[in-house]
Design a protein around this motif. Sequence first.
Motif, short mmCIF file in Angstrom:
data_model
loop_
_atom_site.label_atom_id
_atom_site.label_comp_id
_atom_site.label_asym_id
_atom_site.label_seq_id
_atom_site.Cartn_x
_atom_site.Cartn_y
_atom_site.Cartn_z
N ARG A 57 0.83 -1.21 0.00
CA ARG A 57 0.00 0.00 0.00
C ARG A 57 0.87 1.26 0.00
NH1 ARG A 57 -1.44 -2.92 4.07
NH2 ARG A 57 -1.28 -1.27 5.63
N GLN A 103 0.98 3.67 -1.90
CA GLN A 103 0.38 4.93 -2.32
C GLN A 103 0.22 5.88 -1.14
OE1 GLN A 103 -1.29 2.01 -2.30
NE2 GLN A 103 -3.17 2.28 -1.12
N VAL A 122 2.38 7.87 -6.82
CA VAL A 122 1.71 6.57 -6.83
C VAL A 122 0.23 6.73 -6.48
CG1 VAL A 122 1.68 4.25 -5.84
CG2 VAL A 122 3.86 5.41 -6.24
N LYS A 156 -2.96 5.65 -8.69
CA LYS A 156 -3.99 4.75 -8.16
C LYS A 156 -5.39 5.34 -8.36
CE LYS A 156 -5.31 4.97 -3.98
NZ LYS A 156 -6.80 5.02 -4.13
N SER A 202 -8.37 0.02 -6.05
CA SER A 202 -6.99 -0.24 -6.40
C SER A 202 -6.07 0.07 -5.22
CB SER A 202 -6.57 0.60 -7.61
OG SER A 202 -5.23 0.34 -7.98
N SER A 203 -4.94 -0.59 -5.21
CA SER A 203 -3.89 -0.33 -4.25
C SER A 203 -2.57 -0.55 -4.96
CB SER A 203 -4.03 -1.25 -3.03
OG SER A 203 -3.08 -0.94 -2.04
N ALA A 204 -1.46 -0.22 -4.30
CA ALA A 204 -0.16 -0.32 -4.97
C ALA A 204 0.88 -0.91 -4.03
CB ALA A 204 0.30 1.06 -5.45
N THR A 248 3.36 -2.43 -8.58
CA THR A 248 2.25 -3.22 -9.08
C THR A 248 0.95 -2.70 -8.47
OG1 THR A 248 3.53 -5.24 -9.46
CG2 THR A 248 1.18 -5.50 -9.13
N PHE A 249 0.01 -2.36 -9.34
CA PHE A 249 -1.30 -1.88 -8.91
C PHE A 249 -2.30 -3.04 -8.96
CE2 PHE A 249 0.85 1.90 -10.39
CZ PHE A 249 0.49 2.87 -9.47
N THR A 250 -3.03 -3.22 -7.88
CA THR A 250 -4.13 -4.19 -7.90
C THR A 250 -5.34 -3.56 -8.57
OG1 THR A 250 -4.99 -3.49 -5.75
CG2 THR A 250 -3.31 -5.22 -5.76
#
Length: 306
Positions: free
Chosen positions: A110, A112, A118, A122, A133-135, A226-228
């Motif tokens: 997370r 971000q 970031v 997001k 989304s999360s990162a 990596t972004f979810t």
Amino acid sequence: LIIGKTFNMEILQSHEITEFKKNYFQKKPYLFTNVNSNTLVNWSQLNRLIEKDILYYPRIRLANDRIPEMRGYSGFIRYSMSPTGDKTPHINRHQLYKCLNDGATLILDRCQSFFDGVDKAKEWISNELDCSSSANLYAAFSDIPSFGLHFDNHDVLAIQIEGVKRWEVHKPTRTYPLIDERSFGFSQPSGEPDYTFNLQPGQALYLPAGYWHNVSTQTKRSLHITFTIIRPRRLDLINAFIDEIKNHDYLREPIPFGESLSNNNQVAEILNNALSSFDINMLETLLKMRDRRKQYIKIDLENINS
């Protein structure tokens, strides 16, 4: 597989977004080749964050596919008591360096919350793709994978910032895995990868949920985000329907004890009546709106008395 032309964290060319959403989003991999990755985070910002004594395990963690126990290892963080009695975390630099030199990948979940670039990316992803989304940040210094061959139960968008990452990708063996399904519960695919990508700085790789992948660093070091991408599923409609019928006393009652059984006609009538008033399209719209909204609570301290 089609290679995209542009990818900007705030404005995407409309023709490419249309092509991506129509033919690739939630269907198959897509490679973007012109990403404005310099606006996300850099090594200097990451170094300063780690130095600030604010990161606890497992928000910051390590992974090494050759040493599975590394996933639960927190020995690179030491704790001390401040003069006021507060427990404060400190990154042990020498232990961290040793783990990274031994092949571990540094992961910041997370991230971000710590880097404005970031966070803006997001927000753009959430708005553009109707998703939450999360990162996560990944920093690696060897070719040892962090997790080995696995799949994610959500879509991912990996943006390479520095170095080269090799992604070996296999098609799903379980389509659209559920949120509680992990790849270690399934047999891995065999044979050669269906796709191979050597992700360069300024490129991004999109993978739908369920695509198996093994990732390794091909350069002296690598930094990527990596972004979810998590979108509502039709199963969420069923969950909402269950919430609706919870108001019926008869359904909340236990199944009869002994030889007696429930009244089939009564249960069917309750379900049919609930279904007749259940607006699926409206609920889907609400689920999409939920994922588009900002995920932070707005704070305005200076005006609390106004």
